[in-house]
Design an enzyme around this catalytic site. Structure first.
Site, PDB file in Angstrom:
ATOM      1  N   ARG A  60       0.939  -1.310   0.241  1.00  0.00           N
ATOM      2  CA  ARG A  60       0.014  -0.067   0.104  1.00  0.00           C
ATOM      3  C   ARG A  60       0.963   1.188   0.024  1.00  0.00           C
ATOM      4  NH1 ARG A  60      -1.943   1.196   4.150  1.00  0.00           N
ATOM      5  NH2 ARG A  60      -0.904  -0.175   5.620  1.00  0.00           N
ATOM      6  N   LYS A  81      -8.639  -3.092   1.239  1.00  0.00           N
ATOM      7  CA  LYS A  81      -8.449  -1.906   2.477  1.00  0.00           C
ATOM      8  C   LYS A  81      -9.388  -0.641   2.150  1.00  0.00           C
ATOM      9  CE  LYS A  81      -5.642  -4.244   5.127  1.00  0.00           C
ATOM     10  NZ  LYS A  81      -6.192  -4.825   6.370  1.00  0.00           N
ATOM     11  N   HIS A 112      -9.586  -4.337  13.314  1.00  0.00           N
ATOM     12  CA  HIS A 112      -8.599  -4.909  12.479  1.00  0.00           C
ATOM     13  C   HIS A 112      -7.848  -5.967  13.121  1.00  0.00           C
ATOM     14  CE1 HIS A 112      -4.667  -4.631  10.088  1.00  0.00           C
ATOM     15  NE2 HIS A 112      -5.312  -5.370   9.329  1.00  0.00           N
ATOM     16  N   SER A 115       1.227  -6.106  10.757  1.00  0.00           N
ATOM     17  CA  SER A 115       1.632  -7.094  10.041  1.00  0.00           C
ATOM     18  C   SER A 115       3.129  -7.585  10.278  1.00  0.00           C
ATOM     19  CB  SER A 115       2.361  -6.410   8.608  1.00  0.00           C
ATOM     20  OG  SER A 115       2.654  -7.307   7.809  1.00  0.00           O
ATOM     21  N   LYS A 134      -0.722 -12.579  13.453  1.00  0.00           N
ATOM     22  CA  LYS A 134      -2.194 -12.419  13.538  1.00  0.00           C
ATOM     23  C   LYS A 134      -2.909 -13.738  12.803  1.00  0.00           C
ATOM     24  CE  LYS A 134      -3.741  -8.677  11.746  1.00  0.00           C
ATOM     25  NZ  LYS A 134      -4.424  -8.942  10.580  1.00  0.00           N
ATOM     26  N   THR A 135      -2.431 -13.694  11.599  1.00  0.00           N
ATOM     27  CA  THR A 135      -3.241 -14.863  10.825  1.00  0.00           C
ATOM     28  C   THR A 135      -2.644 -16.256  11.270  1.00  0.00           C
ATOM     29  OG1 THR A 135      -3.378 -13.378   8.783  1.00  0.00           O
ATOM     30  CG2 THR A 135      -3.190 -15.886   8.485  1.00  0.00           C
ATOM     31  N   ASP A 177      -8.612 -11.152   9.127  1.00  0.00           N
ATOM     32  CA  ASP A 177      -8.165  -9.803   9.138  1.00  0.00           C
ATOM     33  C   ASP A 177      -9.100  -8.512   9.537  1.00  0.00           C
ATOM     34  OD1 ASP A 177      -5.964  -8.042   8.432  1.00  0.00           O
ATOM     35  OD2 ASP A 177      -6.806  -7.473   6.728  1.00  0.00           O
ATOM     36  N   ARG A 237       2.529 -12.110  -0.893  1.00  0.00           N
ATOM     37  CA  ARG A 237       1.446 -12.382  -0.308  1.00  0.00           C
ATOM     38  C   ARG A 237       0.835 -13.650  -1.172  1.00  0.00           C
ATOM     39  NH1 ARG A 237      -0.979  -9.442   4.335  1.00  0.00           N
ATOM     40  NH2 ARG A 237       0.554  -7.542   4.586  1.00  0.00           N
TER      41      ARG A 237
END
Length: 536
Positions: A60, A201, A221, A239, A243-244, A258, A323
């Site tokens: 981004r 996003k 988030h 990031s 988290k994932t 997410d 990704r």
């Protein structure tokens, strides 16, 4: 070669000012994959996934994200370096330019939904210049069935034109790429960048504005999963914090990885229909669920594929931000539909490269709000030019680039939820132990999983002097013992074996927290301010 009969679904785009376009509507993943390969826009990997390159932008561009200032946003949005205002007239002119650019082209159109709780459902129409961008939209949004498509009505429109480059002097952008949201027009314009994350996003930012202001729902988030009795655990984290990975637990059902909402009646629902995971150094041994999800229909971005179609996940020559997107059903153990009830535990994940935060600690409501607004993690030495030691990195609400309202608005909603539900909030350091980056080592994933499991199964006791130690610098309560974790690991000071160095570094980080929070103090309640690290 494919039969041309495969690609006959179409609709008209004239009402959007797009003329004479060849429109491929609602193509399935196999068709989109085939188009990309036939046009040398992607490669098929050994697992059957499609690998593409997003071009100049592999992430981004936060400084090029804008919100149109209008009657809806003028007094609600927290304007500044994150939510940058954009002129309404310039938005309309830029949209006309994009409409002209997209005319006479082959385009890919997809109708989809956001929000698994149908009470909050948002209809989205995405118009893409590239087939692989449309595959991303298929993977990441909720996929309508045939009946839902027949009566589909979009609430929001996304015009995605990576090949269109703005003229900053005329168009009002900072540079040639942009992502602009207009709440009045219910339209998102994305140009000059092929990075697909801007699509998801953009809608996340929209929901982060609409849900709190119109439907009394807290947008988050975060990732989320559900236990056997249906109770929900929520994982916040920036990031690289896990988290994932940590929400993909074989003993619990994944709700989403997410973006979620927390409703007034305490339902937690996924905004999306897929996952967008980092794949740097991915291995089947460490992250089996994500590794196995990279199959036919998945979209890999900016990875290196060898002549035998094998992906080298250690190769970061294009970007560290490699990704993959895939529909959530590529994960075996998922919650259907993607909703959960009775949130019992919230985990704030931080990769503390200074190595001074406890690996797990329990937070009071004030501390939870303070750390939620702070959204701390750390940049690691060597990842950016000139970075020779860890640098604190703060992102309000663990997602500042996507939060249009002032962070305290979201934090006050979280405090209210904590009081109402009695949810436990834990701070988890997935970063360094035994010293800072370069001296210590990354916290073992097996220990982090053991700590989270102990919290989920109420095995960490009550906050008493016997069971918990109050950290002298950060004021958080750290458990003295945890099943499956050596006691010494639970005390960051002990792992350093250097008290002077530890406390010097801990006070340095605490000071960084306070300095970062200065900009929120005028808006923060006494409860929130009481959650900051105690003064020396």
């Amino acid at each position: 070669m494919a039969s041309t009969a495969l690609f006959t679904k179409t609709i008209s785009l004239l009402k959007y000012g797009i003329k004479n376009a060849t429109v491929h509507y609602q193509l399935d993943p196999q068709e989109l994959h085939q188009i990309c390969v036939e046009n040398d826009q992607g490669k098929t990997t050994a697992s059957g996934a499609l690998a593409i390159n997003t071009g100049k932008f592999t992430g981004r561009s936060p400084k090029d994200r804008f919100i149109v200032i209008d009657e809806l946003t003028r007094d609600e949005v927290w304007w500044g370096d994150i939510n940058i205002p954009f002129d309404k007239l310039k938005f309309n002119r830029l949209r006309e330019k994009i409409q002209t650019y997209l005319s006479d082209r082959k385009l890919f159109v997809r109708d989809a939904f956001a929000c698994a709780d149908t009470r909050y459902r948002l209809g989205i129409r995405v118009i893409n210049e590239h087939a692989w961008s449309n595959l991303f939209a298929h993977n990441m949004f909720l996929r309508p069935n045939e009946e839902e498509l027949e009566g589909f009505k979009e609430d929001w429109l996304i015009l995605h034109a990576p090949g269109f480059k703005a003229n900053p002097e005329i168009d009002g952008t900072r540079q040639e790429n942009f992502a602009i949201i207009s709440f009045e027009e219910k339209t998102i314009l994305i140009g000059g960048t092929g990075y697909t994350g801007e699509i998801k996003k953009g809608i996340f930012s929209v929901l982060n504005f609409l849900l709190p202001t119109q439907q009394h729902t807290l947008p988050m988030h975060c990732s989320a999963n559900a236990g056997q009795s249906g109770e929900t655990a929520i994982f916040f984290g920036l990031s690289g914090t896990g988290k994932t990975t940590l929400s993909a637990d074989p003993t619990r059902k994944l709700i989403g990885d997410d973006e979620h909402g927390w409703t007034p009646d305490n339902t937690v629902f996924n905004f999306e229909g897929g996952c967008y995971a980092k794949v740097i150094n991915l291995s089947e041994e460490q992250e089996p669920d994500i590794f196995r999800a990279i199959q036919e229909g998945a979209l890999l971005e900016n990875v290196i594929v060898d002549d035998n179609q094998k992906v080298d996940y250690t190769n970061t020559s294009i970007t560290q931000n490699t990704r993959v997107s895939y529909p959530i059903h590529h994960i075996n153990n998922i919650q259907v539909p993607s909703t959960g009830q009775k949130p019992k535990h919230i985990f704030f994940l931080t990769a503390d490269a200074f190595g001074v935060l406890p690996p797990i600690s329990k937070l009071t409501p004030g501390q939870a709000a303070y750390h939620f607004i702070s959204g701390y993690t750390a940049k690691i030495a060597g990842t950016e030019a000139g970075v020779t030691e860890p640098i604190p990195s703060f992102s309000a609400c663990f997602g500042a680039p996507f939060m249009p309202l002032h962070p305290t608005r979201y934090a006050e909603m979280l405090i209210a939820k904590m009081k109402e539900t009695g949810v436990n909030v834990w701070l988890i350091n997935t970063g360094w132990t035994g010293g800072p980056y370069g001296i210590g080592k990354r916290m073992a994933l097996k220990y982090t999983r053991a700590m989270i499991n102990a919290a989920l199964h109420n095995e960490l006791g009550e906050i008493t002097q016997k069971d918990y130690h109050r950290h002298s610098v950060f004021g958080v309560a750290q458990p003295r013992t945890c099943p499956g974790v050596p006691d010494s690991v639970l005390s960051p000071r002990q792992t350093w074996n250097n008290d002077e160095g530890y406390y010097k570094t801990a006070h340095k980080l605490a000071a960084a927290f306070k300095a970062n929070f200065k900009k929120y103090e005028a808006y923060a309640s006494d409860v929130i301010m009481a959650g900051q690290p105690p003064s020396k």
